[in-house]
Every structure is written in structure tokens, then in C-alpha cells.
Design a protein around this motif. Structure first.
Motif, mmCIF file in Angstrom:
data_model
loop_
_atom_site.group_PDB
_atom_site.id
_atom_site.type_symbol
_atom_site.label_atom_id
_atom_site.label_comp_id
_atom_site.label_asym_id
_atom_site.label_seq_id
_atom_site.Cartn_x
_atom_site.Cartn_y
_atom_site.Cartn_z
ATOM 1 N N PHE A 147 0.833 -1.249 0.156
ATOM 2 C CA PHE A 147 0.114 -0.154 0.024
ATOM 3 C C PHE A 147 0.853 1.108 0.000
ATOM 4 O O PHE A 147 0.599 2.392 -0.672
ATOM 5 C CB PHE A 147 -0.838 -0.148 1.139
ATOM 6 N N ASP A 148 1.668 1.128 0.967
ATOM 7 C CA ASP A 148 2.728 2.356 0.973
ATOM 8 C C ASP A 148 3.774 2.676 -0.265
ATOM 9 O O ASP A 148 3.739 3.810 -0.864
ATOM 10 C CB ASP A 148 3.809 2.235 2.048
ATOM 11 N N PHE A 149 4.030 1.494 -1.165
ATOM 12 C CA PHE A 149 4.665 1.735 -2.227
ATOM 13 C C PHE A 149 3.722 2.292 -3.444
ATOM 14 O O PHE A 149 4.189 3.214 -4.095
ATOM 15 C CB PHE A 149 5.273 0.404 -2.599
ATOM 16 N N ARG A 150 2.480 1.639 -3.456
ATOM 17 C CA ARG A 150 1.505 2.298 -4.401
ATOM 18 C C ARG A 150 1.366 3.843 -4.185
ATOM 19 O O ARG A 150 1.414 4.551 -5.078
ATOM 20 C CB ARG A 150 0.137 1.648 -4.428
ATOM 21 N N SER A 151 1.263 4.076 -2.899
ATOM 22 C CA SER A 151 0.916 5.324 -2.431
ATOM 23 C C SER A 151 2.198 6.443 -2.860
ATOM 24 O O SER A 151 1.919 7.485 -3.482
ATOM 25 C CB SER A 151 0.575 5.604 -0.885
ATOM 26 N N LEU A 152 3.223 5.940 -2.605
ATOM 27 C CA LEU A 152 4.592 6.425 -2.836
ATOM 28 C C LEU A 152 4.550 6.749 -4.360
ATOM 29 O O LEU A 152 4.986 7.833 -4.947
ATOM 30 C CB LEU A 152 5.764 5.824 -2.678
#
Lengths: 324, 112
Positions: free
Chosen positions: A204-209
Motif C-alpha cells: 500500500f505504501d509503495f503504491r501510495s509513494l
């Protein structure tokens, strides 16, 4: 597949009606202008695909395309623009507004049939893979499936200016005539050490980034009216009218400064110190169809080579420092 | 596409083409009218815009219905008028020439 065709020309609508009635498994709804189309969309909740003429009296097809995309139900529906417009500016604006592809008028019946069948297969594949859109903290949407994300896997980013799906960007670049692409270039941008961020962050964090980086790129390139897409591995490719004119060092400094000012954090609270780099631009000069697709790959490779070079240089610097 | 489709679809396009040609006289006449009005009192930019819009529609529809020569002539005319409209002031003579060049081809498709 339920198709909504929007065209002010009754002959074209009638022709489409005849065509679709002879194709198996499709239904056609019609509207004669953008306002009529809005009414049909409001009354029908299961349209799968749109065929939209660009030049219509009142609101044009590009404006309608933008409105369709604002409806979450149709964020990913194929929108095929029908156009007798030869002006590249109309095509650029249609893709920037969310068009998936375009078909030149006059069109061949076989071409349109193939396009509709392709759209139908894509929808079926998406349903089969259980793809869906998920909202990120920034409010933007990304596509995801039940299978874990891999670093090299592209995903769709929605609602960021100038950011298209990979399919739409490939359609754009392969359909435009050699003449129209004369002055355009493809430039790749990569997140340095993307593999480390991918390993350290949640999916989730990677997609968000990646969505945050897409926004930063879109903002920094705004004056060049970019069309860009995420191609996986922390990389973006971008088509620019005057891409070769960008000063890489100056642009990357400005981009990285803007990313720094975004003050990005992982959901653990850890501050993310992200750095992007830019590859050598690839001129699209007189390279049609599949050759233009190869330019996208080349731009992607150039950006990743630059990222590796910078990381090696950084390693060398620290090693020298330790030896000293 | 269903099995009966190819022949029946061709027949449907033939019927549409005949209807298009039946109604085409009106567009041809409208272009003559706009060509004649150029240079007279009134808004030449608006007239050129109207002519371009007619040619745009003919270009898309005629070509798709198999009237390639008419469609191509309309495309050329539309492109010429697009260039003229891109200038600060309308060159009446150039606009009229573009319309007349199209009408030369268009006359072959007008039914008596």
C-alpha cells in the motif's frame, strides 16, 4: 457489452447501430450530443464502453470524456474517440481527458469491429483478474488485484493530470502519424533505489509513494502538457512535445526539490528521502507504430541505467570516504 | 460477428449510403450559399466556420459510407479552411477557392 455511442451525425449513429446489431453479445445506446449523453449516463448504470465523437455542437467530446472519467463507475471503462480531426492538439487533449484510444473518421467497419472486440476482451480480462481501483491517501485511485504486487509490475494511476494507463499511452503513440510525432520525444524517469523502497515498504505504501511521484512529475512537467504512465520498477515514461529541450540536471533538481517539499512519510511514520533521475530523451522522429513502442522501452531503459549509474557513483564515493 | 452478418451489413450500409446521397443536395446547396456570401456584409469568420463544419461532417460520413472521393475532397477542403481560420483575418478569396474546389467534386454526388 453495453456501448454508448455519442455523435451528432445521425448517419454515423445509424451505421453504428447496424454494425453492433450484427455483432454478437453487444447492445448499443445512442446520444446526439454531450448533454443527451449525460442524461443517458445518469439513467443507465451498466454501460461498459463509450464511442464519442470529438467535434459536436455545444460541449465537445473531449469535455464529455472528462465528465465520464469523473464518474467513479466509469473510471476504467474504454472510451474510444471517433474523430475526423487531423489536428494533433485534439488527439492530445482527448488522451489527457481520459480517452483510451481513437478511431479516425472515415473508419473501416473491420477496424471498428476489432476495436470493440478488443475492448470487450480487455474488460473480460480485468474481471477475470479481479482488478479493482483502490483509493490512496492522496485521494487518487490505483488499480490492484488479489495477487501480490511485484516491483516490475505496472499499475494504473487515475485522476492525476496527464497520467494515462499504459494501454492508452501505447495506443496514442502507435496511432499518431509519423508526421504528428515529428517533434515529440519520450523521456524516462526512475525512482533511485526503487528496489530498496519496494522491499522496505508495504504494498500500500509503495503504491501510495508511486502516486505521489506521479503527481510531482505531472506538476513539474505541466507547462509541457505531458502524457505519462507508470511502467513498473519505480519508473515512468513520458511523451513531451519538446522533451529534448529539457535540461536534465535543472529539471531533476526542481523535481527532487518538489518531492522533498511534499514531506512524504511511510505509514510507519518514517520519513522517505526520495530521489528521482531522468534518462536520456529518445526522439520519436519518423518512427511509427511498433518502432515508437520500442522508443518507450528505450526511454525506460535509459532512465534505469542512469539510476544505476548514480547509485554506483554514490557507493564509490562512500567507499573512497571509508578508505580515506 | 454473427454468421449472417457480412452480407446483411453490406446491404445496410448500401441503404444508408443511398439515404445519405438523397439528403446530400441540401449540404451542397448550403456550401454554395456560404461561398456566395463570403465578402458580403456580415461575419466571414462565422461563414467559414460553418463551411468547415459541413465539410468536417461530410469527410467523416461520406468516407465511412464508401464515398471515398467525396470524403477525401471534404477532408482537403476542411484542412484548407482550418488554415484560413487560423489567420487573424479571413482571406475571402482563399476560403471561396477552397469551397469551390470541393464543390467541383461534390457536384458529381448531387442527385437531380
Amino acid at each position: 457489452m453495453k456501448i454508448l455511442a455519442v455523435d451528432d451525425d445521425p448517419f454515423i449513429l445509424e451505421l453504428l447501430d447496424s454494425l453492433v446489431s450484427f455483432m454478437d453479445g453487444h447492445d448499443l445506446l445512442t446520444a446526439t450530443d454531450a448533454m443527451h449523453a449525460s442524461q443517458v449516463i445518469a439513467q443507465t448504470d451498466d454501460i461498459d464502453c463509450f464511442l464519442v465523437d470529438i467535434q459536436m455542437p455545444g460541449r465537445d467530446g473531449i469535455d464529455l470524456c472528462r465528465e465520464i472519467r469523473q464518474n467513479p463507475r466509469y473510471a476504467r471503462a474504454p472510451i474510444l474517440m471517433l474523430t475526423a480531426m487531423t489536428d494533433k492538439d485534439y488527439i492530445d487533449r482527448a488522451f489527457a481527458a481520459g480517452a483510451t484510444d481513437y478511431i479516425n473518421k472515415p473508419f473501416e467497419i473491420t477496424e471498428l469491429t476489432e476495436q470493440l472486440e478488443l475492448a470487450s476482451r480487455r474488460i473480460a480480462a480485468r474481471v477475470g483478474a479481479q482488478e479493482r481501483l483502490t483509493q490512496m491517501p492522496s485521494g487518487r485511485y490505483v488499480s490492484e488485484t488479489d495477487t501480490p504486487l511485484s516491483l516490475f509490475q505496472p499499475f494504473e494511476i487515475h485522476d492525476v493530470d496527464g497520467v494515462l494507463t499504459l494501454t492508452a499511452l501505447e495506443n496514442y503513440i502507435t496511432k499518431l502519424s509519423r508526421n504528428a510525432l515529428y517533434g515529440s520525444s519520450v523521456v524516462g524517469f526512475t525512482l533511485r533505489a526503487a528496489d530498496r523502497y519496494f522491499a522496505a515498504l508495504s504494498e500500500f505504501d509503495f503504491r501510495s509513494l508511486i502516486v505521489d511521484l506521479a503527481e510531482a512529475l505531472s506538476d513539474q512537467l505541466a507547462e509541457h502538457s505531458p502524457l505519462l504512465t507508470y511502467v513498473g520498477n519505480g519508473s515512468f515514461v513520458c511523451i513531451l512535445e519538446d522533451g529534448a529541450q529539457l535540461d536534465p540536471a535543472q529539471f531533476i533538481d526542481a523535481l527532487n526539490l518538489s518531492i522533498h517539499q511534499m514531506d512524504l512519510h511511510a505509514s510507519t511514520g518514517e520519513r522517505l528521502h526520495l530521489r528521482m533521475c531522468m534518462g536520456e530523451a529518445v526522439r520519436l522522429f519518423w518512427r511509427p507504430g511498433q518502432q515508437a513502442i520500442a522508443c518507450l522501452s528505450q526511454a525506460h531503459t535509459n532512465a534505469e541505467c542512469e539510476a544505476q549509474r548514480l547509485e554506483r557513483a554514490l557507493d564509490l564515493f562512500w567507499n573512497m570516504d571509508q578508505r580515506a | 460477428m454473427n454468421e449472417a452478418a457480412p452480407g446483411t451489413l453490406v446491404a445496410a450500409i448500401d441503404r444508408l449510403r443511398i439515404r445519405f446521397l438523397d439528403q446530400y443536395n441540401a449540404q451542397h446547396a448550403q456550401l454554395i450559399q456560404l461561398g456566395l456570401q463570403l465578402g458580403e456584409a456580415g461575419d466571414d469568420r462565422d461563414r467559414t466556420q460553418q463551411a468547415k463544419h459541413i465539410l468536417h461532417r461530410v469527410a467523416g460520413t461520406a468516407g465511412t459510407l464508401g464515398l471515398k472521393r467525396l470524403g477525401q475532397a471534404a477532408t482537403r477542403g476542411e484542412e484548407r479552411l482550418h488554415q484560413i481560420l487560423g489567420q487573424d483575418s479571413i482571406d475571402n478569396n482563399a476560403a471561396r477557392r477552397a469551397i469551390v474546389a470541393f464543390l467541383e467534386v461534390s457536384a458529381d454526388f448531387v442527385t437531380a
